[in-house]
Design an enzyme around this catalytic site. Structure first.
Site, PDB file in Angstrom:
ATOM      1  N   SER A 110       0.869  -1.555   0.010  1.00 48.57           N
ATOM      2  CA  SER A 110       0.088  -0.147   0.090  1.00 48.57           C
ATOM      3  C   SER A 110       1.074   1.667  -0.027  1.00 48.57           C
ATOM      4  CB  SER A 110      -0.943   0.077   1.320  1.00 48.57           C
ATOM      5  OG  SER A 110      -1.272   1.617   1.509  1.00 48.57           O
ATOM      6  N   TYR A 139      -2.299   0.343   9.989  1.00 52.20           N
ATOM      7  CA  TYR A 139      -2.915  -0.758   8.084  1.00 52.20           C
ATOM      8  C   TYR A 139      -1.371  -0.333   8.319  1.00 52.20           C
ATOM      9  CZ  TYR A 139      -3.868  -1.176   3.789  1.00 52.20           C
ATOM     10  OH  TYR A 139      -3.500  -1.768   2.100  1.00 52.20           O
ATOM     11  N   LYS A 179     -17.632  -0.431   0.694  1.00 51.33           N
ATOM     12  CA  LYS A 179     -16.780  -0.652   2.240  1.00 51.33           C
ATOM     13  C   LYS A 179     -16.844   1.018   2.654  1.00 51.33           C
ATOM     14  CE  LYS A 179     -12.500   0.132   0.112  1.00 51.33           C
ATOM     15  NZ  LYS A 179     -11.426  -1.019   0.490  1.00 51.33           N
TER      16      LYS A 179
END
Length: 322
Positions: A110, A139, A179
């Site tokens: 990411s 994250y 989401k």
């Protein structure tokens, strides 16, 4: 047969769609839950759906390649133990299985690994580069932790025959509807713009950025899928940024949204919540020279073309799923 973990999710289900359309046998590993996430897979003839807690028992079936998109992807997740187990430990078990069985692996990293961007957006993947990065949330930390573990495994000669870690930037497109708050600005604000109302954007709280001029590398999900399908041909191994290489402003994005609906743009600026101000990214832009040097030469979809296709082909249609 290709295994796609997280295959009912946003990017994963778009990969599943492309592979099924190409005639591949696809097995998905994911949780479907009690909402409409199953709709992300409904149009495609997949071989099976394996719950993640049964994946280890299934793996001896022998997929010819693994596309590992499964993860806790919320940037607001605060359970560090869950982040580590799902995004690091599970990923490492899959990495080692692929290394042991000589199975190609592609996994999702990411752009959140880059934190505020102060250390740049270099995807070199060496230990020195990885240690410079300071993610802004759990994250991003979990994804960087796995990238670091991969670097150690590669240095030790313990790697699948071909592998790629993909640092996705700001992805938008069909099948992100489950989401909630993590949906793209386009998806969240399509009904607002369609009804002629004003889209709300955060004010800038830095003097060097005007309101709405915060910058992101927005990439259409079909371009992400194109990179994955290219890599599945065994073209290259390594850590790669997946973005367009061109940062655009949130105002540009909103203008593209209204233009796709033949509407004049309306924007209202609101204060950014204090809780996220210190962790907010004002600029992201993928360096894609390593991906280009590896041989990927397909053009990336422009922001205007991507938003228009998303709106016309999906968000404004009776069936928005791919």
């Amino acid at each position: 047969m290709i295994l796609v973990t997280g295959g009912a999710g946003f990017i994963g289900s778009n990969i599943v769609a492309a592979l099924c359309e190409a005639g591949e046998d696809v097995v998905v590993s994911d949780w479907l839950g009690r909402d409409d996430k199953w709709r992300n897979l409904a149009k495609h003839d997949i071989v099976d759906i394996i719950p993640p807690d049964r994946l280890a028992d299934w793996l001896p079936a022998g997929p010819e390649a693994v596309v590992h998109m499964g993860a806790i992807s919320s940037t607001t997740e605060t359970d560090g133990d869950a982040l580590y187990e799902n995004n690091v430990a599970t990923s490492m078990r899959l990495w080692r299985w692929c290394a042991d069985t000589r199975t190609p692996l592609i996994y999702a990293s990411s752009a959140a690994t880059y934190g505020d961007g102060a250390a740049g957006f270099d995807d070199a993947g060496d230990r020195q580069s990885l240690m410079r990065l300071k993610p802004l949330n759990g994250y991003g930390w979990s994804k960087l932790t796995f990238d670091r573990q991969v670097a150690r495994e590669v240095a030790a000669g313990t790697a699948p025959p071909t592998w790629a870690g993909l640092r996705f930037f700001n992805v938008y497109g069909p099948n992100e509807y489950h989401k909630d708050d993590m949906r793209s600005v386009v998806c969240k604000n399509h009904p607002v713009a369609r009804d002629g109302e004003a889209v709300k954007l955060f004010r800038s709280h830095r003097p060097d950025y005007a309101d709405g001029e915060q910058l992101r590398d927005f990439i259409y999900v079909r371009d992400c899928v194109a990179v994955v399908t290219w890599l599945l041909q065994g073209k290259a191994s390594g850590l790669f940024n997946v973005g367009t290489g061109q940062a655009r402003s949130f105002l540009d994005l909103v203008k593209a949204l209204y233009a796709s609906l033949d509407q004049q743009p309306l924007v209202e600026f609101i204060d950014m919540p204090e809780a996220i101000r210190e962790r907010y990214q004002y600029f992201t832009e993928a360096r894609i020279d390593r991906l280009r040097a590896a041989g990927y030469d397909a053009p990336f979809t422009s922001l205007e073309d991507g938003v228009a296709d998303y709106v016309h082909s999906y968000l404004s249609s009776d069936d928005p799923y791919r």
